[in-house]
Each structure stands twice: as C-alpha cells, then as structure tokens.
Write an enzyme that holds these catalytic residues in place. Structure first.
Site, PDB file in Angstrom:
ATOM      1  N   CYS A   8       0.818  -1.208   0.000  1.00 25.23           N
ATOM      2  CA  CYS A   8       0.000   0.000   0.000  1.00 25.23           C
ATOM      3  C   CYS A   8       0.851   1.257   0.000  1.00 25.23           C
ATOM      4  O   CYS A   8       2.075   1.201   0.075  1.00 25.23           O
ATOM      5  CB  CYS A   8      -0.926   0.013   1.216  1.00 25.23           C
ATOM      6  SG  CYS A   8      -1.901  -1.499   1.386  1.00 25.23           S
ATOM      7  N   GLY A  36      -1.059   0.660  -5.028  1.00 22.70           N
ATOM      8  CA  GLY A  36      -2.342   0.063  -4.701  1.00 22.70           C
ATOM      9  C   GLY A  36      -3.422   0.532  -5.639  1.00 22.70           C
ATOM     10  O   GLY A  36      -3.599   1.734  -5.832  1.00 22.70           O
ATOM     11  N   ASN A 111       0.831   0.740   5.907  1.00 26.49           N
ATOM     12  CA  ASN A 111       1.485  -0.010   4.840  1.00 26.49           C
ATOM     13  C   ASN A 111       2.349  -1.080   5.476  1.00 26.49           C
ATOM     14  O   ASN A 111       3.241  -0.775   6.264  1.00 26.49           O
ATOM     15  CB  ASN A 111       2.335   0.924   3.978  1.00 26.49           C
ATOM     16  CG  ASN A 111       3.203   0.194   2.958  1.00 26.49           C
ATOM     17  OD1 ASN A 111       4.281   0.641   2.623  1.00 26.49           O
ATOM     18  ND2 ASN A 111       2.738  -0.934   2.463  1.00 26.49           N
ATOM     19  N   GLY A 112       2.092  -2.326   5.144  1.00 27.91           N
ATOM     20  CA  GLY A 112       2.897  -3.408   5.684  1.00 27.91           C
ATOM     21  C   GLY A 112       2.038  -4.574   6.122  1.00 27.91           C
ATOM     22  O   GLY A 112       0.863  -4.693   5.760  1.00 27.91           O
ATOM     23  N   TYR A 255      11.150  -3.610  -7.567  1.00 25.11           N
ATOM     24  CA  TYR A 255       9.850  -3.530  -8.247  1.00 25.11           C
ATOM     25  C   TYR A 255       8.881  -2.492  -7.713  1.00 25.11           C
ATOM     26  O   TYR A 255       8.312  -1.701  -8.472  1.00 25.11           O
ATOM     27  CB  TYR A 255       9.180  -4.905  -8.201  1.00 25.11           C
ATOM     28  CG  TYR A 255       7.789  -4.943  -8.797  1.00 25.11           C
ATOM     29  CD1 TYR A 255       7.608  -5.007 -10.166  1.00 25.11           C
ATOM     30  CD2 TYR A 255       6.659  -4.905  -7.992  1.00 25.11           C
ATOM     31  CE1 TYR A 255       6.325  -5.032 -10.732  1.00 25.11           C
ATOM     32  CE2 TYR A 255       5.377  -4.939  -8.534  1.00 25.11           C
ATOM     33  CZ  TYR A 255       5.221  -5.000  -9.903  1.00 25.11           C
ATOM     34  OH  TYR A 255       3.964  -5.017 -10.448  1.00 25.11           O
ATOM     35  N   CYS A 447      15.948  -7.158   3.895  1.00 22.63           N
ATOM     36  CA  CYS A 447      15.208  -8.394   4.097  1.00 22.63           C
ATOM     37  C   CYS A 447      15.182  -9.127   2.759  1.00 22.63           C
ATOM     38  O   CYS A 447      14.691  -8.585   1.767  1.00 22.63           O
ATOM     39  CB  CYS A 447      13.780  -8.111   4.560  1.00 22.63           C
ATOM     40  SG  CYS A 447      12.770  -9.615   4.667  1.00 22.63           S
ATOM     41  N   CYS A 450      12.348 -13.886   1.235  1.00 20.63           N
ATOM     42  CA  CYS A 450      11.645 -14.569   0.141  1.00 20.63           C
ATOM     43  C   CYS A 450      12.619 -15.260  -0.808  1.00 20.63           C
ATOM     44  O   CYS A 450      12.222 -16.125  -1.590  1.00 20.63           O
ATOM     45  CB  CYS A 450      10.767 -13.580  -0.620  1.00 20.63           C
ATOM     46  SG  CYS A 450      11.643 -12.134  -1.241  1.00 20.63           S
TER      47      CYS A 450
END
Length: 476
Positions: A8, A36, A111-112, A255, A447, A450
């Site tokens: 978001c 969003g 957001n998160g 991205y 981080c 992923c």
C-alpha cells in the site's frame, strides 16, 4: 498464489492554516497509485471533526470534484491506496480507518503486514473487541486506542503500541491536533517527509509523492522512529531506533517503488540500473539488443546494456491505462491483461537475438505470455534475465508472496522453468548481488527472506489472513 497480499501507499499533510488539504492528499495519492489499485481513501481533520471518503477503485474513480469538495477544508489530512490482501474486496477493508473513542478521534493508514496479527487479534477478541475488517490496520488501531486510555498523549500511545506489534508497518496517524508517522524498527517499508513552501509538512511512502505537491524532500523516517507534526513544529521520538539491524525490503528497489523516488537515500532508478549491471556480469550472452519489460524492467535493462555494451532498445509499448498485472486481484485477470497491456515493436525485435529483462518471475504465466508475444513479433532468440533471485519462500511483511504453492522456482528447476516460459536461456540475479543495490550504502541491511528463507523476525504460524473469511463462512 491463493490471493494477493497488500502493498500500500500512505500520505499525510499537516498545515498550521486551514486550507484545502484534501487536494494535496489527492495529488499525493495519484503519485502513489502504483502501490495500490483496489481501493483508496482520504480523511480530513477540520478542527477535530473528521470527514472521510473511501471506496473501491482507482483515485480518479473514487474521487471527483464533488466528493473532494464534500471533504471540506482543514489543517490535517491522511490518505491511503491499497490493493487486495486475501479474501473479500469489501469496502470495509479500505483505508484510512477512523476510530472514535473516549480520548477523541483517530484516523490511521498503514502499509505493511504484522507477523503477530493473529495472536493480537485473538487476544483482543477474547477481551470483547469486535472487528469489522480483516486487515492488520484494525488490530493496530485497537492496540493504539487501548494504550491511549492511560497514555498522556497519542504519540505516547503509539510508542507503547510499537512494543506490542511486530512485523512491517509504516503508519500515518491523525488526531484532532497532530499528524504522527511511524516506521517499524526493521524499516521494512519506506517512509519519508518533506516541507512545502507555505510551511506545510508532508509525509509519504515515497519521495515521488512529495514532488507531486511541490514539497521539498527533507529525509527518510528512520527505522523505529516516530515523528510528530503539530502547531509547535516537528518532534521525533527515537526510543525504538537502533534496536535491531535494519532490514529494508529489497523488492522495493527491484519492483514496488517508482523509479523517480529516493528511498532510504538511494535513487530507485540507480538501484535498478545497478541490478542490470550486476546481472550482465553474472549472466552474459551474445545478443543484438536489450529490452526491458515496462516499467520496472526498463531501468535494469539500461544497466544491463551499459555493462554488456549490447544496444538498448524499446521493445514494448505499454498501454498506460492498464494497471500492473502483479496487482490484478485474480490470476485470470492478470493473464488477460498481458496482451492489451504490452504491445511489441516488431521492427525492434524482428530477426534479433533479444535479451529480455524483467524484475521477477513469480508464477511464470505472465513471463511465458510475454515471451510468446516476442516470438510472434519475429524475435530470433529470447534470453531472459531477471533482476532478482528466484522466489522460493513466502513473505510475511506485506508483499505479494504468501505461499510456496504457486512459486515456479519451488516446483521446477532452472532448466524446467526455462522450458516453461519458452526462452533460449534464463539467468537470475544472485542473492549476493541483490544485497548490493544501494548505490550509496553497500552495507545496507535488507530483508531477503523470500529469496533465502532467512527472516529478520519471528514469522507467524498462521500466515494466511484469509482464515478470517474462511472462519466467517464456515460459521454461517
């Protein structure tokens, strides 16, 4: 993936004078529309009275001159753009949330994604709390409101709440007299603030939103920092700062963020171009032209071309009226959008050995369709290069990857993936290189859970937020 998780954008303004703050938020949200496309909302504070409007749809669908005028003037306002998490697209999940409680009004945009949302929600429900949404934002609002009952100020309540909530959150909070922004101690999501010529303060997810309203970028909000804007100016609270090593979501550079934004001191465009340069070093190929998949693949393609000395060309024309396929709520919609979203330029790719640069391969379906379009346009060879490592693990901090089930890299080898998407060769950016994208801080903490499965926080046992909708359905 089962359903898409949230990514978001938030925006806030504080002015010492009453004015059309809704217009500023409106323009700011336009600049954040890429974050969003499912719902949006604005809340205006007019001397302690909150006026709100939110709905499903894009900014220009939800707001028009009449709805903006109805919000009226004020001195504080916050706004939010959202795309769907799991479950329903009910307007109840649109933000900002407005809470009326004994200590006054509060509006909140987030957001998160919290990693302990399930545990907190269940605890609150057992104590009598009634939830109207399935979002983490409502959990945060309950925690802050509960702390506000005994805290001397709203900012103290926010600081106390930050001791209890875990995971990723960038917050914009509005009280009758203050605009408060906060960023989690890991700094997963971006957040910054700036100053307008008239003295108004602007806070936003990305600096491009500051530019849209003519605000001068001041700085990024530090991980763990709480910043308070009120009639006395600006104050910062840093009691939660430097508690852990920052772990900024590297996919913001790859991205999510707009290329004209400066995020945590680094140009997103330069970070993506650097990804392309590193990709060219790791996966060289003999080719005639380098093209990028619009939009986020273009900057990396420029970097790949610069490093490889292979000419860069514009291989696709993007229909600017079509949103991101990554954000389209359903898989069938994503697939249908590809052909109307991207159209090849045959004269650029015909009879050429093409290096195709994209930011990621998640499911593989979209990539396969893009490659097919290039083949049909006459490309002799297609060599795909990806400016991120393969996704092999779910994300718990608010991006689009909530399960391993549909990640192509989890179910197929590199060679199998190459065959599925129909390219002559395939290369991903390495994990080592993706941590070197920050042009001004090579040691910046990221981080990359992923990609490597190593998460900077404890991860939830129940990752799917859709369990709430499932539970509701089963209990009917």
């Amino acid at each position: 993936m089962r359903k898409l998780r949230e990514e978001c954008g938030i925006f806030g303004i504080f002015s010492n004078e009453r004015k059309d703050v809704a217009a500023s938020v409106y323009y700011g949200l336009f600049a954040l529309q890429h974050r969003g496309q499912e719902s949006c909302g604005i809340v205006v504070n007019d001397d302690g009275v909150f006026h709100a409007h939110k709905d499903n749809g894009l900014i220009n669908d939800v707001f028009n001159p009449e709805t903006l005028s109805a919000l009226g003037e004020g001195n504080i306002a916050i706004g939010h753009v959202r795309y769907g998490t799991t479950g329903t697209k009910s307007i109840s999940n649109a933000q900002p949330l407005v809470v009326n409680h004994i200590k006054g009004n509060m509006a909140l945009a987030h957001n998160g994604s919290l990693t302990n949302s399930s545990a907190l929600r269940e605890q609150l429900e057992m104590n009598g709390s009634i939830f109207h949404t399935t979002s983490d934002t409502e959990v945060i609002s309950y925690i802050i409101t509960k702390e506000r009952l005994t805290a001397p100020s709203i900012e103290d309540a926010v600081c106390s709440a930050m001791d209890k909530i875990e995971g990723a959150y960038s917050l914009a909070i509005m009280s009758p007299s203050k605009l408060i922004v906060a960023r989690d101690k890991n700094g997963f999501r971006p957040l910054c603030y700036g100053l307008c010529e008239d003295g108004s303060y602007i806070a936003a997810s990305e600096s491009c939103a500051l530019d849209s309203v003519g605000a001068k970028f001041i700085r990024d909000i530090m991980p763990g920092e709480v910043v308070v804007f009120d009639k006395n100016g600006i104050r910062t609270i840093t009691t939660h700062c430097n508690k852990v090593k920052p772990s900024f979501c590297v996919f913001e550079y790859v991205y999510f963020a707009r290329p004209d934004s400066i995020v945590d001191g680094c140009s997103v465009h330069e970070a993506r171009a650097r990804a392309g340069e590193l990709l060219a070093q790791e996966h060289p190929v003999d080719a005639d032209i380098v093209i990028g998949v619009p939009d986020s693949g273009i900057d990396a393609a420029i970097g790949y071309s610069r490093e490889s000395k292979i000419p860069y060309g514009i291989g696709f024309i993007k229909n600017k009226y079509i949103g991101r396929t990554f954000i389209a709520p359903e898989q069938k919609q994503r697939e249908d959008k590809v052909r109307i979203k991207l159209n090849p330029i045959p004269s650029v790719v015909k009879d050429k050995r093409v290096v195709l640069i994209d930011d990621s391969i998640v499911r593989g379906t979209t990539s396969a369709r893009i490659v097919k379009i290039l083949r049909e346009a006459g490309a002799k060879e297609v060599h795909m290069r990806v400016s991120a490592p393969p996704f092999v693990n779910p994300c718990y901090y608010g991006t689009d990857i909530d399960s391993r089930d549909y990640l192509i890299a989890c179910n197929h080898t590199l060679e199998e993936t190459r065959e599925i998407i129909g390219v002559d060769s395939l290369g991903y950016l390495s994990i080592d290189s993706v941590t070197k994208l920050s042009c001004n801080n090579p040691d910046k903490g990221y981080c990359i859970g992923c990609f490597n499965g190593k998460y900077p926080t404890t991860v939830p046992e129940k990752p799917y937020k859709s369990r709430y909708e499932t539970k509701i359905s089963e209990n009917k």
